[in-house]
Scaffold this motif. Structure first.
Motif, PDB file in Angstrom:
ATOM      1  N   ARG A 112     -18.836 -19.181  11.811  1.00 33.27           N
ATOM      2  CA  ARG A 112     -18.566 -18.525   9.869  1.00 33.27           C
ATOM      3  C   ARG A 112     -18.576 -17.606  10.346  1.00 33.27           C
ATOM      4  N   VAL A 113     -17.197 -17.072   9.991  1.00 31.84           N
ATOM      5  CA  VAL A 113     -16.715 -14.964  10.190  1.00 31.84           C
ATOM      6  C   VAL A 113     -16.978 -14.775   8.832  1.00 31.84           C
ATOM      7  N   VAL A 114     -17.622 -13.598   8.352  1.00 34.22           N
ATOM      8  CA  VAL A 114     -17.470 -12.960   7.093  1.00 34.22           C
ATOM      9  C   VAL A 114     -16.892 -11.594   7.182  1.00 34.22           C
ATOM     10  N   ILE A 115     -14.942 -11.314   6.950  1.00 30.89           N
ATOM     11  CA  ILE A 115     -15.020 -10.321   6.947  1.00 30.89           C
ATOM     12  C   ILE A 115     -15.246  -9.792   5.997  1.00 30.89           C
ATOM     13  N   PHE A 116     -15.593  -8.728   6.078  1.00 28.90           N
ATOM     14  CA  PHE A 116     -16.058  -7.429   4.783  1.00 28.90           C
ATOM     15  C   PHE A 116     -16.250  -6.001   4.218  1.00 28.90           C
ATOM     16  N   ASP A 117     -15.040  -5.987   5.518  1.00 26.31           N
ATOM     17  CA  ASP A 117     -14.133  -4.554   4.848  1.00 26.31           C
ATOM     18  C   ASP A 117     -12.534  -4.429   5.795  1.00 26.31           C
ATOM     19  N   HIS A 118     -11.811  -3.418   5.524  1.00 27.64           N
ATOM     20  CA  HIS A 118     -10.503  -3.162   6.629  1.00 27.64           C
ATOM     21  C   HIS A 118     -10.355  -2.066   5.816  1.00 27.64           C
ATOM     22  N   THR A 119      -9.405  -0.939   7.751  1.00 29.65           N
ATOM     23  CA  THR A 119      -9.051   0.333   7.455  1.00 29.65           C
ATOM     24  C   THR A 119      -7.781   0.147   7.869  1.00 29.65           C
ATOM     25  N   LEU A 120      -6.256   0.618   6.958  1.00 33.28           N
ATOM     26  CA  LEU A 120      -4.937   1.636   7.690  1.00 33.28           C
ATOM     27  C   LEU A 120      -5.563   2.378   7.782  1.00 33.28           C
ATOM     28  N   ARG A 121      -4.277   2.712   9.336  1.00 40.27           N
ATOM     29  CA  ARG A 121      -4.618   4.215   9.757  1.00 40.27           C
ATOM     30  C   ARG A 121      -3.521   4.379  10.275  1.00 40.27           C
ATOM     31  N   ASP A 122      -3.005   5.630   9.822  1.00 38.95           N
ATOM     32  CA  ASP A 122      -1.735   6.050  10.057  1.00 38.95           C
ATOM     33  C   ASP A 122      -1.709   7.116  10.257  1.00 38.95           C
ATOM     34  N   GLY A 123      -0.758   7.881  11.625  1.00 40.06           N
ATOM     35  CA  GLY A 123      -1.142   9.543  11.979  1.00 40.06           C
ATOM     36  C   GLY A 123       0.220  10.354  11.415  1.00 40.06           C
ATOM     37  N   HIS A 124       0.803   9.151  10.491  1.00 38.40           N
ATOM     38  CA  HIS A 124       1.950  10.800   9.668  1.00 38.40           C
ATOM     39  C   HIS A 124       1.049  11.584   8.645  1.00 38.40           C
ATOM     40  N   ALA A 125       1.754  13.008   8.913  1.00 41.57           N
ATOM     41  CA  ALA A 125       0.938  13.848   8.339  1.00 41.57           C
ATOM     42  C   ALA A 125       0.443  13.453   6.231  1.00 41.57           C
ATOM     43  N   ASP A 126       1.887  12.488   5.814  1.00 44.49           N
ATOM     44  CA  ASP A 126       2.302  11.896   4.864  1.00 44.49           C
ATOM     45  C   ASP A 126       1.706  10.710   4.251  1.00 44.49           C
ATOM     46  N   ARG A 127       0.383  10.721   4.910  1.00 43.94           N
ATOM     47  CA  ARG A 127       0.346   8.868   4.447  1.00 43.94           C
ATOM     48  C   ARG A 127       0.073   8.813   3.166  1.00 43.94           C
ATOM     49  N   ALA A 128       0.058   7.422   3.160  1.00 42.67           N
ATOM     50  CA  ALA A 128      -0.269   7.147   1.369  1.00 42.67           C
ATOM     51  C   ALA A 128      -2.406   7.421   1.217  1.00 42.67           C
ATOM     52  N   GLN A 129      -1.986   7.258   0.033  1.00 42.00           N
ATOM     53  CA  GLN A 129      -3.336   7.635  -0.501  1.00 42.00           C
ATOM     54  C   GLN A 129      -4.288   6.468   0.048  1.00 42.00           C
ATOM     55  N   GLY A 130      -5.552   6.525   0.094  1.00 41.83           N
ATOM     56  CA  GLY A 130      -6.391   5.753   0.809  1.00 41.83           C
ATOM     57  C   GLY A 130      -6.395   5.287   2.263  1.00 41.83           C
ATOM     58  N   VAL A 131      -5.344   5.732   3.122  1.00 38.44           N
ATOM     59  CA  VAL A 131      -4.850   5.013   4.489  1.00 38.44           C
ATOM     60  C   VAL A 131      -5.421   5.898   5.061  1.00 38.44           C
ATOM     61  N   ARG A 132      -6.269   6.351   6.556  1.00 35.62           N
ATOM     62  CA  ARG A 132      -6.752   7.533   7.096  1.00 35.62           C
ATOM     63  C   ARG A 132      -6.249   7.596   8.054  1.00 35.62           C
ATOM     64  N   GLU A 133      -6.809   8.513   9.003  1.00 35.33           N
ATOM     65  CA  GLU A 133      -5.796   9.072   9.757  1.00 35.33           C
ATOM     66  C   GLU A 133      -6.861   8.135  11.126  1.00 35.33           C
TER      67      GLU A 133
END
Length: 280
Positions: A112-133
């Protein structure tokens, strides 16, 4: 794999030297905020110091005996993602989660697999809101205390108690987004080279709860690896927690790092990581 990536891979060395940020052991428990903290409160505490380490190219010089999630704490797989555009949150949670659940069962043998979270990351200084470095500090996302809590956080109490009586693990599925990784690749520490005394618990504060992660102090015995030029058709599994014993890797350490062998015009890294509970 693109011709550019193949050409670059052919010129790669079997290892690179880089500076990784280790926690300085001061005896004071570090604290980090997963959101903008109250006025006057630092986003994170804890003193870090960069140590020069050698990071082996796992494509050319894998650990003795080859790579295994349960032996080394990480392993690489090849699969084409069901999505190419990760800007749609609903599509990530429906299409990409469903594909990843199937892959994780196949790759790990989990029932069984339960996916409970995800994170998008972007090294651009102007990354979208909610996206982490990318994170440039050595860490592990859970501790021996917080790992079991995650099961209770995401499943009904009676079901969680039943499942906690068997083996379960927390594994991250990490994948580049859009294009090959040219900068800020991940360094991963062979779990067998980590002494439990190297791991220091730290608080990770959310608006509604406080979690716990590991930072790591420097140890010359640590053995580091990376996979240069990872493409979106490749996925890393990273062991975050495992309830098993008997020589099975229970966690590892990982961090983004500045790769001195990257081209001068290297593009900022974009990636997605899923955090998952696996039940065996």
């Amino acid at each position: 794999m693109s011709d550019v990536v193949v050409e670059r891979e052919a010129t790669r060395q079997s290892e690179v030297e880089a500076k990784l940020n280790y926690l300085v052991p001061t005896g004071v428990r570090p604290v980090s905020y997963a959101y903008e903290p109250p006025a006057g409160v630092p986003r994170s505490t804890g003193e870090y110091r960069a140590h020069a380490v050698r990071i082996s190219n796992a494509r050319l010089r894998p650990p003795p005996g080859g790579l295994s999630l349960d032996r080394n704490g990480f392993e690489l797989h090849r699969s084409t993602p069901a999505l190419t555009d990760f800007s749609d949150e609903a599509a990530i949670r429906s299409v990409y989660y469903a594909q990843s659940e199937r892959l994780l069962k196949t790759w790990t043998g989990a029932k069984r697999v339960v996916i409970f979270d995800h994170t998008l990351r972007d090294g651009h200084a102007d990354r979208a809101q909610g996206v982490r470095e990318p994170v440039l500090r050595i860490h592990n996302d859970q501790t021996f205390v917080s790992g079991p809590r995650r099961v209770r956080d995401h499943l009904p109490l009676e079901e969680a108690d039943r499942l906690l009586r068997g083996r379960f693990a927390i594994v991250n599925l990490w994948r580049p987004v859009g294009e090959p990784v040219e900068s800020s690749p991940l360094a991963l520490c062979d779990s067998r080279s980590i002494d439990l005394r190297d791991a220091v618990a730290q608080d990770l504060v959310y608006p509604t709860m406080t979690g716990e992660t590991y930072a790591f102090v420097h140890n010359l015995q640590h053995r580091w690896y990376y996979f240069p030029d990872m493409t979106p058709d490749e996925a890393l599994l990273i062991k975050i927690y495992d309830s098993a014993g008997d020589g099975i890797a229970r966690f590892t350490a990982h961090t983004a790092f500045e790769d001195s062998s990257a081209p001068p015009d290297a593009k900022p890294r974009r990636s997605i990581e899923l955090r998952t509970l696996l039940f065996f």
